[in-house]
Design a protein around this motif. Structure first.
Motif, PDB file in Angstrom:
ATOM      1  N   GLY A 123      46.438  20.347  83.949  1.00 27.45           N
ATOM      2  CA  GLY A 123      47.367  21.725  84.234  1.00 27.45           C
ATOM      3  C   GLY A 123      48.048  21.949  83.066  1.00 27.45           C
ATOM      4  O   GLY A 123      48.374  23.120  82.851  1.00 27.45           O
ATOM      5  N   LEU A 124      48.074  21.013  81.950  1.00 25.86           N
ATOM      6  CA  LEU A 124      48.678  21.336  80.689  1.00 25.86           C
ATOM      7  C   LEU A 124      47.811  22.412  79.969  1.00 25.86           C
ATOM      8  O   LEU A 124      46.742  22.412  79.939  1.00 25.86           O
ATOM      9  N   GLN A 125      48.677  23.627  79.689  1.00 22.71           N
ATOM     10  CA  GLN A 125      47.957  24.657  78.950  1.00 22.71           C
ATOM     11  C   GLN A 125      48.783  24.729  77.590  1.00 22.71           C
ATOM     12  O   GLN A 125      49.870  24.730  77.373  1.00 22.71           O
ATOM     13  N   LEU A 126      48.034  24.910  76.337  1.00 21.52           N
ATOM     14  CA  LEU A 126      48.416  24.952  75.058  1.00 21.52           C
ATOM     15  C   LEU A 126      47.609  26.195  74.500  1.00 21.52           C
ATOM     16  O   LEU A 126      46.627  26.266  74.257  1.00 21.52           O
ATOM     17  N   ASP A 127      48.758  27.013  73.792  1.00 23.83           N
ATOM     18  CA  ASP A 127      48.245  28.019  73.039  1.00 23.83           C
ATOM     19  C   ASP A 127      48.481  27.911  71.609  1.00 23.83           C
ATOM     20  O   ASP A 127      49.769  27.661  71.206  1.00 23.83           O
ATOM     21  N   LEU A 128      47.418  27.875  70.829  1.00 20.01           N
ATOM     22  CA  LEU A 128      47.570  27.104  69.543  1.00 20.01           C
ATOM     23  C   LEU A 128      48.127  28.153  68.546  1.00 20.01           C
ATOM     24  O   LEU A 128      48.969  27.655  67.457  1.00 20.01           O
ATOM     25  N   ASN A 129      47.993  29.432  68.884  1.00 26.25           N
ATOM     26  CA  ASN A 129      48.654  30.275  68.027  1.00 26.25           C
ATOM     27  C   ASN A 129      50.238  30.559  68.288  1.00 26.25           C
ATOM     28  O   ASN A 129      51.092  30.970  67.579  1.00 26.25           O
ATOM     29  N   ASP A 130      50.852  30.118  69.496  1.00 23.37           N
ATOM     30  CA  ASP A 130      52.183  30.102  69.794  1.00 23.37           C
ATOM     31  C   ASP A 130      52.937  28.686  69.638  1.00 23.37           C
ATOM     32  O   ASP A 130      54.326  28.718  69.855  1.00 23.37           O
ATOM     33  N   ILE A 131      52.448  27.753  69.268  1.00 21.90           N
ATOM     34  CA  ILE A 131      53.170  26.523  69.222  1.00 21.90           C
ATOM     35  C   ILE A 131      53.891  26.235  67.616  1.00 21.90           C
ATOM     36  O   ILE A 131      53.049  26.333  66.791  1.00 21.90           O
ATOM     37  N   ASP A 136      39.021  31.686  73.202  1.00 24.91           N
ATOM     38  CA  ASP A 136      39.329  32.348  71.864  1.00 24.91           C
ATOM     39  C   ASP A 136      40.193  33.757  72.289  1.00 24.91           C
ATOM     40  O   ASP A 136      40.307  33.922  73.508  1.00 24.91           O
ATOM     41  N   CYS A 137      40.634  34.448  71.470  1.00 27.92           N
ATOM     42  CA  CYS A 137      41.187  35.563  71.746  1.00 27.92           C
ATOM     43  C   CYS A 137      40.370  36.698  72.394  1.00 27.92           C
ATOM     44  O   CYS A 137      40.778  37.846  72.752  1.00 27.92           O
ATOM     45  N   GLN A 138      39.073  36.614  72.319  1.00 26.69           N
ATOM     46  CA  GLN A 138      38.104  37.515  72.936  1.00 26.69           C
ATOM     47  C   GLN A 138      37.680  37.037  74.112  1.00 26.69           C
ATOM     48  O   GLN A 138      36.788  37.568  74.939  1.00 26.69           O
ATOM     49  N   GLN A 139      38.436  36.051  74.778  1.00 29.34           N
ATOM     50  CA  GLN A 139      38.118  35.540  76.029  1.00 29.34           C
ATOM     51  C   GLN A 139      36.853  34.966  76.236  1.00 29.34           C
ATOM     52  O   GLN A 139      36.290  35.005  77.295  1.00 29.34           O
ATOM     53  N   ASN A 140      36.126  34.454  74.947  1.00 26.03           N
ATOM     54  CA  ASN A 140      35.010  33.544  75.273  1.00 26.03           C
ATOM     55  C   ASN A 140      35.604  32.212  75.782  1.00 26.03           C
ATOM     56  O   ASN A 140      36.549  31.402  75.207  1.00 26.03           O
ATOM     57  N   GLN A 141      34.971  31.488  76.691  1.00 26.97           N
ATOM     58  CA  GLN A 141      35.412  30.255  77.296  1.00 26.97           C
ATOM     59  C   GLN A 141      34.384  29.251  77.429  1.00 26.97           C
ATOM     60  O   GLN A 141      33.095  29.645  77.739  1.00 26.97           O
ATOM     61  N   TRP A 142      34.693  28.080  76.580  1.00 23.53           N
ATOM     62  CA  TRP A 142      33.796  26.882  76.716  1.00 23.53           C
ATOM     63  C   TRP A 142      34.393  25.917  77.680  1.00 23.53           C
ATOM     64  O   TRP A 142      35.637  25.583  77.903  1.00 23.53           O
ATOM     65  N   LEU A 143      33.563  25.366  78.695  1.00 15.72           N
ATOM     66  CA  LEU A 143      33.953  23.869  79.397  1.00 15.72           C
ATOM     67  C   LEU A 143      33.538  22.859  78.653  1.00 15.72           C
ATOM     68  O   LEU A 143      32.523  22.583  78.390  1.00 15.72           O
ATOM     69  N   ILE A 144      34.550  21.767  78.484  1.00 17.64           N
ATOM     70  CA  ILE A 144      33.993  20.510  77.783  1.00 17.64           C
ATOM     71  C   ILE A 144      33.861  19.342  78.880  1.00 17.64           C
ATOM     72  O   ILE A 144      35.146  19.076  79.387  1.00 17.64           O
ATOM     73  N   ASP A 145      32.886  19.108  79.392  1.00 15.01           N
ATOM     74  CA  ASP A 145      32.606  18.022  80.145  1.00 15.01           C
ATOM     75  C   ASP A 145      32.877  18.490  81.440  1.00 15.01           C
ATOM     76  O   ASP A 145      33.516  19.587  81.827  1.00 15.01           O
ATOM     77  N   CYS A 146      32.154  18.013  82.634  1.00 13.81           N
ATOM     78  CA  CYS A 146      32.226  18.478  84.119  1.00 13.81           C
ATOM     79  C   CYS A 146      32.239  17.421  84.878  1.00 13.81           C
ATOM     80  O   CYS A 146      30.796  17.305  85.478  1.00 13.81           O
ATOM     81  N   GLY A 147      33.073  16.759  85.184  1.00 17.37           N
ATOM     82  CA  GLY A 147      32.917  15.397  86.169  1.00 17.37           C
ATOM     83  C   GLY A 147      33.019  15.995  87.753  1.00 17.37           C
ATOM     84  O   GLY A 147      33.038  17.216  87.980  1.00 17.37           O
ATOM     85  N   PRO A 148      33.144  14.898  88.612  1.00 20.58           N
ATOM     86  CA  PRO A 148      33.094  15.382  89.928  1.00 20.58           C
ATOM     87  C   PRO A 148      34.232  16.208  90.467  1.00 20.58           C
ATOM     88  O   PRO A 148      34.084  16.944  91.624  1.00 20.58           O
ATOM     89  N   THR A 149      35.297  16.117  90.148  1.00 17.53           N
ATOM     90  CA  THR A 149      36.437  16.784  90.567  1.00 17.53           C
ATOM     91  C   THR A 149      36.804  18.062  89.509  1.00 17.53           C
ATOM     92  O   THR A 149      37.620  18.826  90.301  1.00 17.53           O
ATOM     93  N   ILE A 150      35.962  18.330  88.888  1.00 19.10           N
ATOM     94  CA  ILE A 150      36.253  19.617  87.893  1.00 19.10           C
ATOM     95  C   ILE A 150      35.911  20.614  88.810  1.00 19.10           C
ATOM     96  O   ILE A 150      36.749  21.779  88.521  1.00 19.10           O
ATOM     97  N   PRO A 151      34.917  21.034  89.496  1.00 21.01           N
ATOM     98  CA  PRO A 151      34.431  22.318  90.017  1.00 21.01           C
ATOM     99  C   PRO A 151      35.441  22.823  90.940  1.00 21.01           C
ATOM    100  O   PRO A 151      35.983  24.016  90.734  1.00 21.01           O
ATOM    101  N   ARG A 152      36.301  21.865  91.575  1.00 21.52           N
ATOM    102  CA  ARG A 152      37.424  22.459  92.503  1.00 21.52           C
ATOM    103  C   ARG A 152      38.629  22.765  91.683  1.00 21.52           C
ATOM    104  O   ARG A 152      39.195  23.678  92.251  1.00 21.52           O
ATOM    105  N   ALA A 153      38.747  22.002  90.753  1.00 20.87           N
ATOM    106  CA  ALA A 153      39.951  22.503  89.807  1.00 20.87           C
ATOM    107  C   ALA A 153      39.586  24.047  89.148  1.00 20.87           C
ATOM    108  O   ALA A 153      40.564  24.721  88.860  1.00 20.87           O
ATOM    109  N   ILE A 154      38.389  24.104  88.805  1.00 19.14           N
ATOM    110  CA  ILE A 154      38.069  25.487  88.368  1.00 19.14           C
ATOM    111  C   ILE A 154      38.233  26.595  89.322  1.00 19.14           C
ATOM    112  O   ILE A 154      38.779  27.549  89.320  1.00 19.14           O
ATOM    113  N   TRP A 155      37.650  26.151  90.515  1.00 22.08           N
ATOM    114  CA  TRP A 155      37.942  27.120  91.676  1.00 22.08           C
ATOM    115  C   TRP A 155      39.349  27.454  92.092  1.00 22.08           C
ATOM    116  O   TRP A 155      39.751  28.494  92.388  1.00 22.08           O
TER     117      TRP A 155
END
Length: 265
Positions: free
Chosen positions: A239-247, A25-44
């Motif tokens: 890698g797709l990134q969507l900013d719903l306020n700008d679309i 969100d605009c206050q930089q609060n972040q949620w991760l939805i689901d975390c399968g085996p390849t997700i940690p490396r993608a986050i790093w």
């Protein structure tokens, strides 16, 4: 609301990470939805700080949606996370996730940060986020989620065929992500979604844009071809990134936006 597609692939995809998204969100609060085996490396790889993600929400705990938790917690422990973490999950699935946390820190028994376990309910609030959930049709109980932040709404299905409840949850969302394993229609009793049903959802739910994901690798060429002239539907990608306020969600503008972002259209 900003959405980062960490992974878009099916359980055994050889070309995409297992499916997960990060919501900010605009206050930089972040949620991760689901975390399968390849997700940690993608986050790093994104250089996300160990304290940045406040919440992990598990739609369900099949390994391709949950087994990365052990590696992620281990990395956060090793790099001295200090902020508490909240984990939302279904009550009967919590013990399995707790086992992954125990594995992450074994043989130690104490973490350097607190974990707060929360049961998923049909409707709740987190800070200024409004959350609603519903079951899909899946071999394991799966909770689709609808998040509304500052007037913008995201729907994310997790796994499974749509139900009347999950379809109602999707209705009118700015962006919806629906699991679509197969290009060809599956039986009504199947545990995964398919493209004909996604076409129906697009017509009936009035979402502004419908992203399909968790697709079997061999279905992707046919899906891309079928969506070539469907400006309201897109294939999600890592890698797709969507900013719903700008679309701009008008059809031609949204398709141009995705093309500029490297969307496989």
């Amino acid at each position: 609301m900003k959405i980062d597609v960490i992974g878009s692939g099916s359980a055994f995809s050889t070309c995409n990470n297992t499916s997960a998204i990060k919501v900010t969100d605009c206050q930089q609060n972040q949620w991760l939805i689901d975390c399968g085996p390849t997700i940690p490396r993608a986050i790093w790889q994104r250089n996300i700080d160990v304290n940045d993600i406040s919440v992990i929400y598990f739609t369900h705990i099949h390994p391709d949606h949950s087994s990365g938790l052990a590696a992620l917690i281990n990395q956060w422990k090793s790099f001295k996370r200090t902020e508490p973490l909240t984990i939302f999950c279904q009550a009967n699935q919590q013990p399995s996730l707790q086992s992954l946390v125990s594995l992450a820190i074994w043989p130690e028994t104490q973490l350097c940060f607190d974990i707060y376990w929360q049961d998923i309910t049909d409707e709740f609030e987190w800070k200024h986020w409004q959350i609603r959930t519903a079951n899909t049709q899946h071999e394991m109980a799966n909770k689709a989620i609808r998040i509304t932040i500052d007037g913008k709404t995201l729907f994310y299905s997790g796994d499974g065929r749509p139900t009347a409840a999950s379809q109602a949850l999707m209705r009118g969302a700015d962006v919806a992500f629906q699991e679509c394993a197969s290009f060809t229609g599956l039986s009504s009793g199947a545990s995964h979604g398919d493209f004909p049903d996604c076409e129906r959802l697009l017509r009936e739910t009035e979402v502004k844009a419908l992203g399909i994901y968790h697709c079997f690798d061999d279905a992707i060429p046919s899906l891309l071809n079928a969506m070539a002239n469907m400006p309201d539907m897109f294939l999600s990608r890592d890698g797709l990134q969507l900013d719903l306020n700008d679309i701009d969600f008008s059809q031609n503008a949204f398709r141009s936006f995705l093309a500029e972002k490297g969307g496989k259209l």
